[in-house]
Design a protein around this motif. Sequence first.
Motif, PDB file in Angstrom:
ATOM      1  N   LYS A  59       1.643   7.188  13.309  1.00 18.05           N
ATOM      2  CA  LYS A  59       0.274   6.833  13.698  1.00 18.05           C
ATOM      3  C   LYS A  59      -0.510   8.102  14.072  1.00 18.05           C
ATOM      4  CE  LYS A  59      -0.989   3.054  13.512  1.00 18.05           C
ATOM      5  NZ  LYS A  59      -1.366   2.265  12.312  1.00 18.05           N
ATOM      6  N   ALA A  60       0.200   9.128  14.562  1.00 17.93           N
ATOM      7  CA  ALA A  60      -0.457  10.429  14.786  1.00 17.93           C
ATOM      8  C   ALA A  60      -0.906  10.993  13.441  1.00 17.93           C
ATOM      9  CB  ALA A  60       0.497  11.394  15.483  1.00 17.93           C
ATOM     10  N   GLY A  61      -0.145  10.678  12.393  1.00 19.29           N
ATOM     11  CA  GLY A  61      -0.547  11.067  11.039  1.00 19.29           C
ATOM     12  C   GLY A  61      -1.877  10.437  10.671  1.00 19.29           C
ATOM     13  N   CYS A  62      -2.073   9.181  11.074  1.00 15.78           N
ATOM     14  CA  CYS A  62      -3.368   8.505  10.810  1.00 15.78           C
ATOM     15  C   CYS A  62      -4.495   9.217  11.541  1.00 15.78           C
ATOM     16  CB  CYS A  62      -3.387   7.067  11.334  1.00 15.78           C
ATOM     17  SG  CYS A  62      -2.123   6.018  10.730  1.00 15.78           S
ATOM     18  N   TYR A  63      -4.198   9.632  12.749  1.00 17.96           N
ATOM     19  CA  TYR A  63      -5.219  10.333  13.549  1.00 17.96           C
ATOM     20  C   TYR A  63      -5.608  11.641  12.849  1.00 17.96           C
ATOM     21  CZ  TYR A  63      -7.348  12.835  17.440  1.00 17.96           C
ATOM     22  OH  TYR A  63      -8.207  13.554  18.222  1.00 17.96           O
ATOM     23  N   ALA A  64      -4.588  12.392  12.420  1.00 22.20           N
ATOM     24  CA  ALA A  64      -4.843  13.654  11.716  1.00 22.20           C
ATOM     25  C   ALA A  64      -5.590  13.392  10.408  1.00 22.20           C
ATOM     26  CB  ALA A  64      -3.521  14.372  11.444  1.00 22.20           C
ATOM     27  N   LEU A  65      -5.207  12.304   9.746  1.00 23.08           N
ATOM     28  CA  LEU A  65      -5.852  11.942   8.476  1.00 23.08           C
ATOM     29  C   LEU A  65      -7.336  11.636   8.692  1.00 23.08           C
ATOM     30  CD1 LEU A  65      -4.805  11.641   5.599  1.00 23.08           C
ATOM     31  CD2 LEU A  65      -4.314   9.227   6.088  1.00 23.08           C
ATOM     32  N   THR A  66      -7.653  10.991   9.797  1.00 21.59           N
ATOM     33  CA  THR A  66      -9.059  10.667  10.093  1.00 21.59           C
ATOM     34  C   THR A  66      -9.891  11.953  10.151  1.00 21.59           C
ATOM     35  OG1 THR A  66      -8.289   8.795  11.410  1.00 21.59           O
ATOM     36  CG2 THR A  66     -10.589   9.441  11.690  1.00 21.59           C
ATOM     37  N   LEU A  67      -9.354  12.959  10.848  1.00 17.90           N
ATOM     38  CA  LEU A  67     -10.094  14.221  10.977  1.00 17.90           C
ATOM     39  C   LEU A  67     -10.146  14.965   9.645  1.00 17.90           C
ATOM     40  CD1 LEU A  67      -8.811  15.532  14.440  1.00 17.90           C
ATOM     41  CD2 LEU A  67     -10.604  13.885  13.941  1.00 17.90           C
ATOM     42  N   PHE A  68      -9.018  14.971   8.946  1.00 19.06           N
ATOM     43  CA  PHE A  68      -8.950  15.668   7.649  1.00 19.06           C
ATOM     44  C   PHE A  68      -9.939  15.062   6.654  1.00 19.06           C
ATOM     45  CE2 PHE A  68      -7.390  16.030   3.325  1.00 19.06           C
ATOM     46  CZ  PHE A  68      -7.080  17.380   3.208  1.00 19.06           C
ATOM     47  N   LEU A  69      -9.904  13.737   6.561  1.00 15.98           N
ATOM     48  CA  LEU A  69     -10.762  13.063   5.581  1.00 15.98           C
ATOM     49  C   LEU A  69     -12.236  13.142   5.988  1.00 15.98           C
ATOM     50  CD1 LEU A  69      -8.580   9.908   4.811  1.00 15.98           C
ATOM     51  CD2 LEU A  69      -8.890  11.942   3.380  1.00 15.98           C
ATOM     52  N   ALA A  70     -12.502  13.040   7.287  1.00 14.48           N
ATOM     53  CA  ALA A  70     -13.899  13.140   7.746  1.00 14.48           C
ATOM     54  C   ALA A  70     -14.488  14.478   7.295  1.00 14.48           C
ATOM     55  CB  ALA A  70     -13.968  12.996   9.255  1.00 14.48           C
ATOM     56  N   ARG A  71     -13.702  15.528   7.469  1.00 14.83           N
ATOM     57  CA  ARG A  71     -14.173  16.862   7.081  1.00 14.83           C
ATOM     58  C   ARG A  71     -14.374  16.972   5.567  1.00 14.83           C
ATOM     59  NH1 ARG A  71     -14.338  22.079   9.084  1.00 14.83           N
ATOM     60  NH2 ARG A  71     -13.671  21.332  11.115  1.00 14.83           N
ATOM     61  N   ILE A  80       0.812  -1.231   0.000  1.00 18.05           N
ATOM     62  CA  ILE A  80       0.000   0.000   0.000  1.00 18.05           C
ATOM     63  C   ILE A  80       0.840   1.274   0.000  1.00 18.05           C
ATOM     64  CG2 ILE A  80      -2.059  -1.048   1.055  1.00 18.05           C
ATOM     65  CD1 ILE A  80      -0.933   0.905   3.543  1.00 18.05           C
ATOM     66  N   SER A  81       2.153   1.144   0.197  1.00 19.84           N
ATOM     67  CA  SER A  81       2.986   2.356   0.140  1.00 19.84           C
ATOM     68  C   SER A  81       3.328   2.741  -1.295  1.00 19.84           C
ATOM     69  CB  SER A  81       4.268   2.175   0.959  1.00 19.84           C
ATOM     70  OG  SER A  81       5.101   1.199   0.375  1.00 19.84           O
ATOM     71  N   ASP A  82       2.887   1.916  -2.262  1.00 21.51           N
ATOM     72  CA  ASP A  82       3.131   2.190  -3.684  1.00 21.51           C
ATOM     73  C   ASP A  82       1.806   2.658  -4.310  1.00 21.51           C
ATOM     74  OD1 ASP A  82       3.258   1.882  -6.503  1.00 21.51           O
ATOM     75  OD2 ASP A  82       4.883   0.424  -6.311  1.00 21.51           O
ATOM     76  N   GLU A  83       1.741   3.930  -4.646  1.00 20.31           N
ATOM     77  CA  GLU A  83       0.474   4.523  -5.092  1.00 20.31           C
ATOM     78  C   GLU A  83      -0.093   3.825  -6.333  1.00 20.31           C
ATOM     79  OE1 GLU A  83       0.711   8.730  -5.750  1.00 20.31           O
ATOM     80  OE2 GLU A  83      -1.464   8.975  -5.598  1.00 20.31           O
ATOM     81  N   MET A 134      -1.918   4.899   3.719  1.00 19.19           N
ATOM     82  CA  MET A 134      -3.341   5.013   4.091  1.00 19.19           C
ATOM     83  C   MET A 134      -4.035   6.049   3.235  1.00 19.19           C
ATOM     84  SD  MET A 134      -4.194   4.573   8.038  1.00 19.19           S
ATOM     85  CE  MET A 134      -3.689   3.108   8.939  1.00 19.19           C
ATOM     86  N   TYR A 135      -3.352   7.152   3.017  1.00 20.75           N
ATOM     87  CA  TYR A 135      -3.962   8.226   2.207  1.00 20.75           C
ATOM     88  C   TYR A 135      -4.160   7.768   0.763  1.00 20.75           C
ATOM     89  CZ  TYR A 135      -4.817  12.733   0.077  1.00 20.75           C
ATOM     90  OH  TYR A 135      -5.383  13.764  -0.640  1.00 20.75           O
ATOM     91  N   TYR A 136      -3.168   7.056   0.220  1.00 24.33           N
ATOM     92  CA  TYR A 136      -3.310   6.540  -1.152  1.00 24.33           C
ATOM     93  C   TYR A 136      -4.573   5.672  -1.261  1.00 24.33           C
ATOM     94  CZ  TYR A 136       1.701   7.683  -1.816  1.00 24.33           C
ATOM     95  OH  TYR A 136       2.910   8.302  -1.900  1.00 24.33           O
ATOM     96  N   CYS A 137      -4.762   4.796  -0.264  1.00 27.26           N
ATOM     97  CA  CYS A 137      -5.934   3.900  -0.301  1.00 27.26           C
ATOM     98  C   CYS A 137      -7.229   4.706  -0.267  1.00 27.26           C
ATOM     99  CB  CYS A 137      -5.895   2.921   0.874  1.00 27.26           C
ATOM    100  SG  CYS A 137      -4.559   1.711   0.760  1.00 27.26           S
ATOM    101  N   CYS A 138      -7.293   5.677   0.611  1.00 28.64           N
ATOM    102  CA  CYS A 138      -8.524   6.471   0.749  1.00 28.64           C
ATOM    103  C   CYS A 138      -8.820   7.241  -0.532  1.00 28.64           C
ATOM    104  CB  CYS A 138      -8.398   7.453   1.913  1.00 28.64           C
ATOM    105  SG  CYS A 138      -8.270   6.630   3.511  1.00 28.64           S
ATOM    106  N   GLU A 139      -7.793   7.852  -1.105  1.00 30.61           N
ATOM    107  CA  GLU A 139      -8.012   8.654  -2.309  1.00 30.61           C
ATOM    108  C   GLU A 139      -8.388   7.791  -3.511  1.00 30.61           C
ATOM    109  OE1 GLU A 139      -8.941  11.816  -1.739  1.00 30.61           O
ATOM    110  OE2 GLU A 139      -7.785  12.373  -3.523  1.00 30.61           O
TER     111      GLU A 139
END
Length: 245
Positions: free
Chosen positions: A152-164, A68-71, A112-117
């Motif tokens: 993992k704090a990046g994941c936490y920030a990503l959760t809030l960013f993506l939720a918004r 998953i680290s390979d876009e 994680m961001y690649y997967c979400c996008e």
Amino acid sequence: MGYLVDLDGQVALVTGSGQGIGAAIVQKLSEAGCQVIMNDVCEESLVEHTLQECEQVGKRPFYIRCDISDEQQVQKMIQKIVDKYGRLDILVNNAGIVADWDKSYAVNTKGMYYCCEAARPYLQQTKGRIVILTSASVFSGGTGFPQYNVTKAGCYALTLFLARNYAKLGIRVNGVAPAVIMSKMLVTRFGSEEAVREHYRDIMPLGKIGMPEDIANIVLFLSCELSDYMTGEVLIADGGRMHIG
Ligand SMILES: NC(=O)c1ccc[n+]([C@@H]2O[C@H](COP(=O)([O-])OP(=O)(O)OC[C@H]3O[C@@H](n4cnc5c(N)ncnc54)[C@H](O)[C@@H]3O)[C@@H](O)[C@H]2O)c1
């Protein structure tokens, strides 16, 4: 009859699900009737037992080997899922790693961001749900690996960013922050399951170490209609350590 979580007809991708928490999530979603896609970096033969166990209680999952680290690999994986099943309803971003700084960032945060996008256009069509596995160490400072906590704090920030940013698309994004779950990740750190039990025996408020199924239950809740009014929330599941430990 009691309440039944029924995900029949829905399609879910669980990243990093060859073992541990991810494998338990695959099992749980399969039991709920979901068609699950398992992903990991290992050979399919190593996950055959999970595929068979799920087949006994629901639909046989489909395995896709992908880093998953390979876009580009991620985009191909999502395309393969949509080509095969025609939809995607649930994305569980579970893949995680304890490694050096660059690898940790590449997998735990960017991957994680690649997967979400990549999944976003399809999740938008199904009013989909995203669940992100972060870590209670983000709040406690535990683990002893700064690159793990920070990414993992990046994941936490990503959760809030993506939720918004995904709310207007109808996609809900929530997280789980576990601690002390018996898995290869934890066992590797302490050397053996016995050493994990020894270390935590007297310091877990609920008197027990968590099992992968404990997290899978929470992921099921965040993946179904029971949590329809929640987005941008991160649930801590740590046996009570954070608040009463
Ligand atoms: N076990 C715990 O106590 C604990 C605590 C807090 C958070 N977490 C988080 O829960 C998640 C699952 O952890 P676990 O304990 O089951 O760990 P685990 O090591 O048992 O499983 C993680 C899986 O991710 C896979 N993976 C790693 N890099 C990958 C990549 N680039 N692409 C695809 N798959 C990849 C691994 O091969 C492995 O199968 C992780 O995100 C972890 O950070 C676990």
